[in-house]
Design a protein around this motif. Sequence first.
Motif, PDB file in Angstrom:
ATOM      1  N   GLY A  99       0.817  -1.372   0.114  1.00  0.00           N
ATOM      2  CA  GLY A  99       0.001   0.052  -0.181  1.00  0.00           C
ATOM      3  C   GLY A  99       0.834   1.260   0.107  1.00  0.00           C
ATOM      4  N   TYR A 100       0.203   2.405   0.477  1.00  0.00           N
ATOM      5  CA  TYR A 100       0.719   3.592   0.239  1.00  0.00           C
ATOM      6  C   TYR A 100       1.648   3.910   1.648  1.00  0.00           C
ATOM      7  CZ  TYR A 100      -2.126   4.214  -3.947  1.00  0.00           C
ATOM      8  OH  TYR A 100      -2.789   4.395  -4.903  1.00  0.00           O
ATOM      9  N   ALA A 101       2.724   4.467   1.540  1.00  0.00           N
ATOM     10  CA  ALA A 101       3.513   4.784   2.831  1.00  0.00           C
ATOM     11  C   ALA A 101       2.658   6.172   3.287  1.00  0.00           C
ATOM     12  CB  ALA A 101       4.922   5.257   2.401  1.00  0.00           C
ATOM     13  N   VAL A 102       2.409   6.180   4.330  1.00  0.00           N
ATOM     14  CA  VAL A 102       1.395   7.227   4.816  1.00  0.00           C
ATOM     15  C   VAL A 102       2.009   8.778   5.089  1.00  0.00           C
ATOM     16  CG1 VAL A 102      -0.174   7.873   6.803  1.00  0.00           C
ATOM     17  CG2 VAL A 102      -0.257   5.620   6.025  1.00  0.00           C
ATOM     18  N   GLU A 103       3.260   8.567   5.790  1.00  0.00           N
ATOM     19  CA  GLU A 103       3.684   9.894   5.906  1.00  0.00           C
ATOM     20  C   GLU A 103       4.253  10.576   4.794  1.00  0.00           C
ATOM     21  OE1 GLU A 103       6.212  10.017   9.562  1.00  0.00           O
ATOM     22  OE2 GLU A 103       6.497  12.050   9.427  1.00  0.00           O
ATOM     23  N   PRO A 104       5.053  10.012   3.969  1.00  0.00           N
ATOM     24  CA  PRO A 104       5.377  10.908   2.635  1.00  0.00           C
ATOM     25  C   PRO A 104       4.227  11.342   1.752  1.00  0.00           C
ATOM     26  CG  PRO A 104       6.555   8.589   2.944  1.00  0.00           C
ATOM     27  CD  PRO A 104       5.549   8.690   3.932  1.00  0.00           C
ATOM     28  N   LEU A 105       3.166  10.410   1.722  1.00  0.00           N
ATOM     29  CA  LEU A 105       2.056  10.709   1.004  1.00  0.00           C
ATOM     30  C   LEU A 105       1.391  11.988   1.772  1.00  0.00           C
ATOM     31  CD1 LEU A 105       0.168  10.299  -1.476  1.00  0.00           C
ATOM     32  CD2 LEU A 105      -1.032   8.547  -0.267  1.00  0.00           C
ATOM     33  N   LEU A 106       1.277  11.827   2.928  1.00  0.00           N
ATOM     34  CA  LEU A 106       0.690  13.217   3.514  1.00  0.00           C
ATOM     35  C   LEU A 106       1.530  14.347   3.384  1.00  0.00           C
ATOM     36  CD1 LEU A 106      -1.671  13.749   5.806  1.00  0.00           C
ATOM     37  CD2 LEU A 106      -0.202  12.661   7.517  1.00  0.00           C
ATOM     38  N   THR A 107       2.579  14.358   3.438  1.00  0.00           N
ATOM     39  CA  THR A 107       3.506  15.584   3.528  1.00  0.00           C
ATOM     40  C   THR A 107       3.244  15.919   1.806  1.00  0.00           C
ATOM     41  OG1 THR A 107       5.206  14.460   4.894  1.00  0.00           O
ATOM     42  CG2 THR A 107       6.009  16.295   3.384  1.00  0.00           C
ATOM     43  N   ARG A 108       3.274  14.926   0.950  1.00  0.00           N
ATOM     44  CA  ARG A 108       3.236  15.384  -0.426  1.00  0.00           C
ATOM     45  C   ARG A 108       1.773  16.105  -0.767  1.00  0.00           C
ATOM     46  NH1 ARG A 108       4.904  17.631  -4.375  1.00  0.00           N
ATOM     47  NH2 ARG A 108       4.857  16.817  -6.540  1.00  0.00           N
ATOM     48  N   LEU A 109       0.652  15.626  -0.174  1.00  0.00           N
ATOM     49  CA  LEU A 109      -0.552  15.975  -0.322  1.00  0.00           C
ATOM     50  C   LEU A 109      -0.711  17.349   0.100  1.00  0.00           C
ATOM     51  CD1 LEU A 109      -3.256  13.195  -0.240  1.00  0.00           C
ATOM     52  CD2 LEU A 109      -2.498  14.369  -2.340  1.00  0.00           C
ATOM     53  N   SER A 110      -0.187  17.767   1.292  1.00  0.00           N
ATOM     54  CA  SER A 110      -0.377  18.779   2.267  1.00  0.00           C
ATOM     55  C   SER A 110       0.187  19.913   1.498  1.00  0.00           C
ATOM     56  CB  SER A 110       0.252  18.772   3.427  1.00  0.00           C
ATOM     57  OG  SER A 110      -0.231  17.930   4.334  1.00  0.00           O
ATOM     58  N   HIS A 111       1.409  19.517   0.581  1.00  0.00           N
ATOM     59  CA  HIS A 111       2.144  20.296  -0.139  1.00  0.00           C
ATOM     60  C   HIS A 111       1.324  20.913  -1.206  1.00  0.00           C
ATOM     61  CE1 HIS A 111       5.472  22.654  -1.890  1.00  0.00           C
ATOM     62  NE2 HIS A 111       5.240  21.841  -2.984  1.00  0.00           N
ATOM     63  N   ILE A 112       0.773  19.745  -2.071  1.00  0.00           N
ATOM     64  CA  ILE A 112       0.064  19.937  -3.180  1.00  0.00           C
ATOM     65  C   ILE A 112      -1.254  20.942  -3.055  1.00  0.00           C
ATOM     66  CG2 ILE A 112      -1.699  19.121  -5.031  1.00  0.00           C
ATOM     67  CD1 ILE A 112       0.931  18.093  -5.445  1.00  0.00           C
ATOM     68  N   MET A 113      -1.699  20.700  -1.691  1.00  0.00           N
ATOM     69  CA  MET A 113      -3.040  21.498  -1.259  1.00  0.00           C
ATOM     70  C   MET A 113      -2.605  22.850  -0.838  1.00  0.00           C
ATOM     71  SD  MET A 113      -6.118  19.891  -1.897  1.00  0.00           S
ATOM     72  CE  MET A 113      -7.215  20.202  -0.614  1.00  0.00           C
TER      73      MET A 113
END
Lengths: 208, 208
Positions: A64-78
């Motif tokens: 599945g997805y690695a939670v922390e890097p995805l969270l960081t990336r999505l926060s940046h995108i948003m």
Amino acid sequence: MPTGRAPEPTVLRLSIYLRCLRQVHAEGLDTISSAGIQERTGITAGQVRKDLSYFGEFGKPGLGYAVEPLLTRLSHIMQLDRPRKVVIVGAGNLGAALAGYQGLRSSIFSLVAAFDNNLSKIGRPLWDVEIKDVRELPRITQEQGVEIGIITTPAEAAQGVAELMAQGGIRSILNFSPTRIVSPQGTTIRNVDLMKELEVICFYLPKP
Amino acid sequence: MPTGRAPEPTVLRLSIYLRCLRQVHAEGLDTISSAGIQERTGITAGQVRKDLSYFGEFGKPGLGYAVEPLLTRLSHIMQLDRPRKVVIVGAGNLGAALAGYQGLRSSIFSLVAAFDNNLSKIGRPLWDVEIKDVRELPRITQEQGVEIGIITTPAEAAQGVAELMAQGGIRSILNFSPTRIVSPQGTTIRNVDLMKELEVICFYLPKP
């Protein structure tokens, strides 16, 4: 990859993934599958994979997805990875409700002032900010670098308030007044219609 | 054709078309093209045609959709063609704001009561209804045939209120409290997160 004008449904889904990932992160999980996201959000695993594939390779086969890097990336995108100053115009019930909303007090957002045009309210506190004369808005928001304005006035005042906000350098406006307003040049407006939610749940009432 | 469990994005779009058609109807237009709907809603003409084709043949080549029959049909599909009784639980700022919301006073919805557990509020008016003891909720909503409940309590009270609403025969719940709640058996809950709107507009702020 979504641009500043990505379709609204995509942006809304990103916001939903972000909330889901925050929750998963708070629960201490390191990874989550697209099926796990489906279970928590109701968005199909296929749509989740499609949306997230825009942002790079976060999925590990079988893990599945690695939670922390995805969270960081999505926060940046948003664009949610830095503090944002907010003002509220309209110190009635809805303005007071939003000013006291706990999400607004435990997040990147900080409420710097509330405004009204009612002399009996100006100078009084609204939670921990002071209610100021709306005519002072452009000066105050310029000085403080406020980026976001929330409108909770009656319908007839909303367009004028949006113009004042634009003069004051505000670039994004959330309009809770019961009317649609036109974006002043250089601003994005999001009209929030509380009645829409009521109509949407009617669809889900039992069929007669 | 959408069922009671149609995907939420479809239902949200139907609600947007309905608002657009009401506006167009109020302006006195008899027909509108899918391109015209795109212009007013931001939803692409292709998506509009696809969504509306589920509901029959409303489009006339070169003329567009006949506004009135489509409006009637969509109102029926959304179950918005008959009166619906509503209660609000939580007579704080947000409850007062929603109780006074003009959309709730000029529509198929009628607010029959507000409830709170605070003795200093019980018995007082909230706009044109009386604030009642929340413990009376199941009896009152049963007697009056209330179908929709709006929760504007603090987070910790929300789940218990939802259970009371289910006991009182309420089938659809709109939850504005800052927590997600689990649907009691036989009910549909829609969690409205006011912070989400604030996050979504951040996406549209100018990129640094």
